[in-house]
Design a protein around this motif. Structure first.
Motif, PDB file in Angstrom:
ATOM      1  N   SER A  10       6.470   3.288  -5.227  1.00  0.00           N
ATOM      2  CA  SER A  10       5.919   3.756  -3.961  1.00  0.00           C
ATOM      3  C   SER A  10       4.684   2.934  -3.631  1.00  0.00           C
ATOM      4  CB  SER A  10       5.561   5.239  -4.087  1.00  0.00           C
ATOM      5  OG  SER A  10       5.022   5.720  -2.899  1.00  0.00           O
ATOM      6  N   ILE A  11       4.446   2.766  -2.355  1.00  0.00           N
ATOM      7  CA  ILE A  11       3.270   2.033  -1.890  1.00  0.00           C
ATOM      8  C   ILE A  11       2.352   3.009  -1.182  1.00  0.00           C
ATOM      9  CG2 ILE A  11       2.444   0.279  -0.280  1.00  0.00           C
ATOM     10  CD1 ILE A  11       4.993  -1.256  -0.780  1.00  0.00           C
ATOM     11  N   LYS A  12       1.081   2.959  -1.522  1.00  0.00           N
ATOM     12  CA  LYS A  12       0.096   3.799  -0.862  1.00  0.00           C
ATOM     13  C   LYS A  12      -0.940   2.879  -0.243  1.00  0.00           C
ATOM     14  CE  LYS A  12      -2.277   7.542   0.063  1.00  0.00           C
ATOM     15  NZ  LYS A  12      -2.111   8.017   1.402  1.00  0.00           N
ATOM     16  N   LEU A  13      -0.989   2.890   1.096  1.00  0.00           N
ATOM     17  CA  LEU A  13      -1.978   2.081   1.803  1.00  0.00           C
ATOM     18  C   LEU A  13      -3.219   2.939   2.052  1.00  0.00           C
ATOM     19  CD1 LEU A  13       0.356   0.364   4.415  1.00  0.00           C
ATOM     20  CD2 LEU A  13      -0.463  -0.576   2.261  1.00  0.00           C
TER      21      LEU A  13
ATOM     22  N   PHE B   7      -0.542   2.402  10.175  1.00  0.00           N
ATOM     23  CA  PHE B   7      -0.453   2.137   8.737  1.00  0.00           C
ATOM     24  C   PHE B   7       0.398   3.182   8.021  1.00  0.00           C
ATOM     25  CE2 PHE B   7      -4.235  -0.672   9.197  1.00  0.00           C
ATOM     26  CZ  PHE B   7      -3.701  -1.784   8.582  1.00  0.00           C
ATOM     27  N   VAL B   8       0.319   4.427   8.443  1.00  0.00           N
ATOM     28  CA  VAL B   8       1.147   5.471   7.836  1.00  0.00           C
ATOM     29  C   VAL B   8       2.627   5.191   8.108  1.00  0.00           C
ATOM     30  CG1 VAL B   8       1.762   7.919   7.949  1.00  0.00           C
ATOM     31  CG2 VAL B   8      -0.640   7.239   7.800  1.00  0.00           C
ATOM     32  N   ILE B   9       2.931   4.795   9.340  1.00  0.00           N
ATOM     33  CA  ILE B   9       4.319   4.447   9.682  1.00  0.00           C
ATOM     34  C   ILE B   9       4.784   3.263   8.835  1.00  0.00           C
ATOM     35  CG2 ILE B   9       5.795   3.481  11.504  1.00  0.00           C
ATOM     36  CD1 ILE B   9       4.104   5.185  13.497  1.00  0.00           C
ATOM     37  N   THR B  10       3.931   2.248   8.701  1.00  0.00           N
ATOM     38  CA  THR B  10       4.264   1.077   7.888  1.00  0.00           C
ATOM     39  C   THR B  10       4.479   1.478   6.430  1.00  0.00           C
ATOM     40  OG1 THR B  10       2.970  -0.347   9.351  1.00  0.00           O
ATOM     41  CG2 THR B  10       3.467  -1.207   7.159  1.00  0.00           C
ATOM     42  N   GLN B  11       3.607   2.317   5.905  1.00  0.00           N
ATOM     43  CA  GLN B  11       3.730   2.780   4.520  1.00  0.00           C
ATOM     44  C   GLN B  11       5.042   3.537   4.322  1.00  0.00           C
ATOM     45  OE1 GLN B  11       0.335   4.785   2.483  1.00  0.00           O
ATOM     46  NE2 GLN B  11       1.668   6.575   2.591  1.00  0.00           N
ATOM     47  N   ASP B  12       5.364   4.446   5.236  1.00  0.00           N
ATOM     48  CA  ASP B  12       6.614   5.212   5.123  1.00  0.00           C
ATOM     49  C   ASP B  12       7.835   4.296   5.193  1.00  0.00           C
ATOM     50  OD1 ASP B  12       5.100   7.505   4.918  1.00  0.00           O
ATOM     51  OD2 ASP B  12       5.425   8.131   7.012  1.00  0.00           O
ATOM     52  N   THR B  13       7.773   3.295   6.062  1.00  0.00           N
ATOM     53  CA  THR B  13       8.883   2.353   6.199  1.00  0.00           C
ATOM     54  C   THR B  13       9.066   1.534   4.922  1.00  0.00           C
ATOM     55  OG1 THR B  13       8.506   2.210   8.577  1.00  0.00           O
ATOM     56  CG2 THR B  13       9.806   0.446   7.577  1.00  0.00           C
ATOM     57  N   PHE B  14       7.962   1.053   4.352  1.00  0.00           N
ATOM     58  CA  PHE B  14       8.051   0.312   3.086  1.00  0.00           C
ATOM     59  C   PHE B  14       8.657   1.190   1.991  1.00  0.00           C
ATOM     60  CE2 PHE B  14       4.540  -2.783   4.333  1.00  0.00           C
ATOM     61  CZ  PHE B  14       5.404  -3.863   4.413  1.00  0.00           C
ATOM     62  N   ASN B  15       8.220   2.416   1.916  1.00  0.00           N
ATOM     63  CA  ASN B  15       8.744   3.315   0.881  1.00  0.00           C
ATOM     64  C   ASN B  15      10.223   3.616   1.097  1.00  0.00           C
ATOM     65  OD1 ASN B  15       6.407   3.460  -0.663  1.00  0.00           O
ATOM     66  ND2 ASN B  15       5.555   5.053   0.653  1.00  0.00           N
ATOM     67  N   ASP B  16      10.650   3.766   2.351  1.00  0.00           N
ATOM     68  CA  ASP B  16      12.078   3.953   2.637  1.00  0.00           C
ATOM     69  C   ASP B  16      12.877   2.730   2.199  1.00  0.00           C
ATOM     70  OD1 ASP B  16      11.613   6.450   3.705  1.00  0.00           O
ATOM     71  OD2 ASP B  16      11.727   5.781   5.806  1.00  0.00           O
ATOM     72  N   ILE B  17      12.339   1.549   2.471  1.00  0.00           N
ATOM     73  CA  ILE B  17      13.017   0.312   2.080  1.00  0.00           C
ATOM     74  C   ILE B  17      13.148   0.244   0.556  1.00  0.00           C
ATOM     75  CG2 ILE B  17      12.753  -2.211   1.949  1.00  0.00           C
ATOM     76  CD1 ILE B  17      11.541  -2.026   4.816  1.00  0.00           C
ATOM     77  N   LEU B  18      12.081   0.579  -0.154  1.00  0.00           N
ATOM     78  CA  LEU B  18      12.129   0.548  -1.616  1.00  0.00           C
ATOM     79  C   LEU B  18      13.134   1.564  -2.156  1.00  0.00           C
ATOM     80  CD1 LEU B  18       8.329   0.175  -2.455  1.00  0.00           C
ATOM     81  CD2 LEU B  18      10.116  -1.562  -2.660  1.00  0.00           C
TER      82      LEU B  18
END
Length: 96
Positions: free
Chosen positions: A2-5, A26-37
């Motif tokens: 998980s990524i936490k910005l 940034f929250v949207i970006t963080q959620d998107t990165f976590n979905d991708i992972l």
């Protein structure tokens, strides 16, 4: 994984609307990165399952081929006019 910005740490120097917009982005970006992972982990697991299934199928096909060749060999020993041509079991004429 998980990524936490750390977007909530932005200084109050920025005006409130801009700060809220940046935090939201940034929250949207963080959620998107976590979905991708998460999706990547799911894909890797499914690829592993597919490879395992493929190996099992290939093993069964090999065993079937070996059994078919053995069957043709046995039948040939008893003068049964049969052989494998182009991957297919075919009846042949006597004496050929």
């Amino acid at each position: 994984m998980s990524i936490k910005l750390f977007t909530n740490e932005l200084s109050a120097v920025y005006d409130a609307p801009l700060r809220e917009m940046l935090i939201s982005n940034f929250v949207i970006t963080q959620d998107t990165f976590n979905d991708i992972l998460d999706n990547q982990a799911t894909i890797e697991h499914r690829q592993s399952d597919i490879k395992e299934t493929q190996t099992t199928i290939e093993s069964k096909i090999r065993a079937q081929d070996e059994n078919m060749h053995e069957l043709v060999n046995i039948l040939t020993k008893y003068d049964v006019p049969i052989q494998i041509i182009n991957g297919k079991v075919v009846e042949t004429e006597e004496g050929n």
